[in-house]
Write an enzyme that holds these catalytic residues in place. Sequence first.
Site, short mmCIF file in Angstrom:
data_model
loop_
_atom_site.label_atom_id
_atom_site.label_comp_id
_atom_site.label_asym_id
_atom_site.label_seq_id
_atom_site.Cartn_x
_atom_site.Cartn_y
_atom_site.Cartn_z
N GLU A 138 -5.20 -8.58 0.27
CA GLU A 138 -5.90 -8.39 1.54
C GLU A 138 -7.38 -8.16 1.27
O GLU A 138 -7.74 -7.50 0.29
CB GLU A 138 -5.38 -7.16 2.32
CG GLU A 138 -4.01 -7.31 2.90
CD GLU A 138 -3.56 -6.08 3.69
OE1 GLU A 138 -4.42 -5.33 4.19
OE2 GLU A 138 -2.34 -5.88 3.76
N GLU B 64 0.80 -1.22 0.00
CA GLU B 64 0.00 0.00 0.00
C GLU B 64 0.84 1.27 0.00
O GLU B 64 0.86 2.03 0.98
CB GLU B 64 -0.95 0.02 1.20
CG GLU B 64 -1.98 -1.08 1.15
CD GLU B 64 -3.10 -0.92 2.18
OE1 GLU B 64 -3.05 0.04 2.96
OE2 GLU B 64 -4.01 -1.75 2.18
C1 PNW Z 1 -4.48 -2.31 5.41
N1 PNW Z 1 -8.50 2.49 4.05
O1 PNW Z 1 -4.62 -1.01 5.80
C2 PNW Z 1 -3.08 -2.71 5.82
O2 PNW Z 1 -2.32 -3.24 4.76
C3 PNW Z 1 -3.05 -3.61 7.00
O3 PNW Z 1 -1.79 -3.54 7.61
C4 PNW Z 1 -4.18 -3.28 7.94
O4 PNW Z 1 -4.11 -3.98 9.14
C5 PNW Z 1 -5.46 -3.62 7.20
O5 PNW Z 1 -5.53 -2.98 5.95
C6 PNW Z 1 -6.72 -3.29 8.01
O6 PNW Z 1 -6.80 -1.93 8.26
C7 PNW Z 1 -5.67 -0.23 5.34
O7 PNW Z 1 -8.78 3.45 4.80
C8 PNW Z 1 -6.15 0.74 6.19
O8 PNW Z 1 -9.04 2.32 2.94
C9 PNW Z 1 -7.08 1.64 5.75
C10 PNW Z 1 -7.56 1.55 4.48
C11 PNW Z 1 -7.12 0.58 3.62
C12 PNW Z 1 -6.18 -0.32 4.08
#
Ligand code: PNW
Length: 489
Positions: free
Chosen positions: A395, A206
Site C-alpha cells: 500500500e 497491518e
Molecule cells: C491502511 N498510520 O491503514 C490500511 O491498510 C487501509 O485499510 C487504509 O484504508 C489505508 O491504510 C489508508 O488509511 C493505515 O496511521 C492507517 O500510519 C493509518 C496508518 C497507517 C495505515
Amino acid sequence: MAFKGLSRRQFAGLTGRSIPGISALSAGSSQPEDSVPKRGTSSGFPNGFLWGTATSSYQIEGAVNEDGRGPSIWDRFAHTRGTISDHSNADTATDHYHLYKQDVQLMKALGAKAYRFSIAWPRVFPEGAGTPNPKGLDFYNRLLDELSANGIEPFATLYHWDLPQALQDRFGGWTSRDASKAFADYAAYVAKHLSDRVKHFFTINECSRLVHLGHGIGADAPGLKLSPSGQNQVRHNVALGHGLAVQAVRAHGRAGTRVGPAENAVSCIPAIETPANIRAAEIATRELNAGYLTVMLEGKYTDAYLAQAGKDAPKYTAEDLSVISSPIDFVGLNVYMPDHYVIAADNERGFTLAPFPASFPHMKAAWLRPGPETMYWVPRHVAKLWNVKSIYITENGTSGTDQPAPDGTIYDLDRIMYLRNYLTQLQRATSEGVPVIGYFLWGLMDNFEWSDGYEQRFGLYHVDFHTRRRTPKLSASFYRETIARNAVA
Ligand code: PNW
C-alpha cells in the site's frame, strides 16, 4: 457498463470531458507510446516490475447481508454509536460486490497488471469456523475469473480486519489463541479452493494497527482498550496467526503458491543521512518492530522488547516462535509516512527519536505526514536487516479533499505530488538493488475509511456515495502514465 478496452481518450472521457495532461498526449494505438520520453520520476524500474492497486473487503464490498455472509466485528463496531466520525457504516460502501466487473475495468483502464484485494472471512465462514458458505466463496470465484479475463494478476490478503463477530463472541477474538487457530483453518480452506488462480497470498494486513487501534486505544473494531499485558498477548496471538496461516497456505495451496505478510512497519528514517544515523535507524527499525516483522523474521523477541514488557510479556512457547518465523516468500510493506526520524546516540539503545515540529506538514488526513524518503528507507532497512530477497509495496497513497473544479475535473494535485515524490524514492531504492518487485497503490477508489467513515478519500477514482458512480481523478491519469512509461522502459 461499457468500460471494456478503453482507449486513452475514452478513459479521459469517463468524466464526460477530457482530462488535461491526458488529452495532450497520444490518443490511440496508432501513436507510438515511445514518443513519451523515457525519463522523469518514474522511469527506470526493473524489468517485470509489477504495478497494481489495492483495496480491502469491508471497505468496498457492501452487501453485508447477502449470500449468507455472517457479521464481522466491523459491522458491529460501525453500528455502535460514536465510533465512526460521520456516523456512517459500510453496509453498502462502494457496492463492489455488485459492481466488481466495472471495477476490474477501472483497473484495466489504468493499465495495472496486478490487484491486491482481501477476502472477507465472514463470507467464507459466517460463524468464523465450522461449516463453510460456498456462496460466499463464489463471489471471489467470480472476481478471480473477471480479473483473469482482463489480464490482471490477483494478490489476495486473507485478513484485512473483518474478523467474524462469532469468534469475538465465542472466545474474545484475537485475545485468544483460538483465533490464531481458526485463522489457519480458514486460510487452509481458501488456499485449497483459490490457489488454482491466486499465486500470492498475504496473511494479515497491518498486524500493528489491528493490535494498537483495535485492542489498545479502541479506535478500530473490536474497540477494546486492553492493559499492556493484554495488548502484548493479542500481538503475540496475531503473529502466531500469521505463522499458522503461512503453514496452512503451504500445506493446502498448489505447488508454487507464495505467501508473506503485509505489514506497515514502524518506519525509522535517518534524520540526516550519515553512516551513524543510518545504522541507528536500522537498530530502531529492529527494536520498534520487535512484536511484528522482527519476530516473524528472526523467530525471537528482542531482549529489549522482553525487558521493557517485564511482567506484562506475552505467554508463549518456543514452538510458537518457530511457527511465527515460518519461512515466507516475500515481505509486503504498507508505506505511508515517516513514523520516526532517528539520530544516533551514545545511549543504551543507540538512537534517539527526534520530536516532530508542530509545523511539519500533513496531507488531508492529519496523521499522514508526507516523507517521501520513507519509501526508500523502509524497504532498504527490511532487505538489509533480514536479508529479504523479495518485497512488495502493498500500500501507498494519500487522502485529499478531492473537490471537483468548476469544469468537473478533480485536480488532485496534492495526491500527484505525493505519489511522484514517493515513486522517485522507490526508484532510488530499486536502482540501488533493494529488491522491491511490485507496487500497489492505495486505493483503487474511494472507500469506507474505517473510523473516518467516508470523510477521507484515498482513491484514484472518486466515488459518489449516493449514486456509486466512479470518476477518475487527475491522479488516475498520472498513474496510468507512470505505468505506461515503465512498460516501454
Ligand atoms: C491502511 N498510520 O491503514 C490500511 O491498510 C487501509 O485499510 C487504509 O484504508 C489505508 O491504510 C489508508 O488509511 C493505515 O496511521 C492507517 O500510519 C493509518 C496508518 C497507517 C495505515
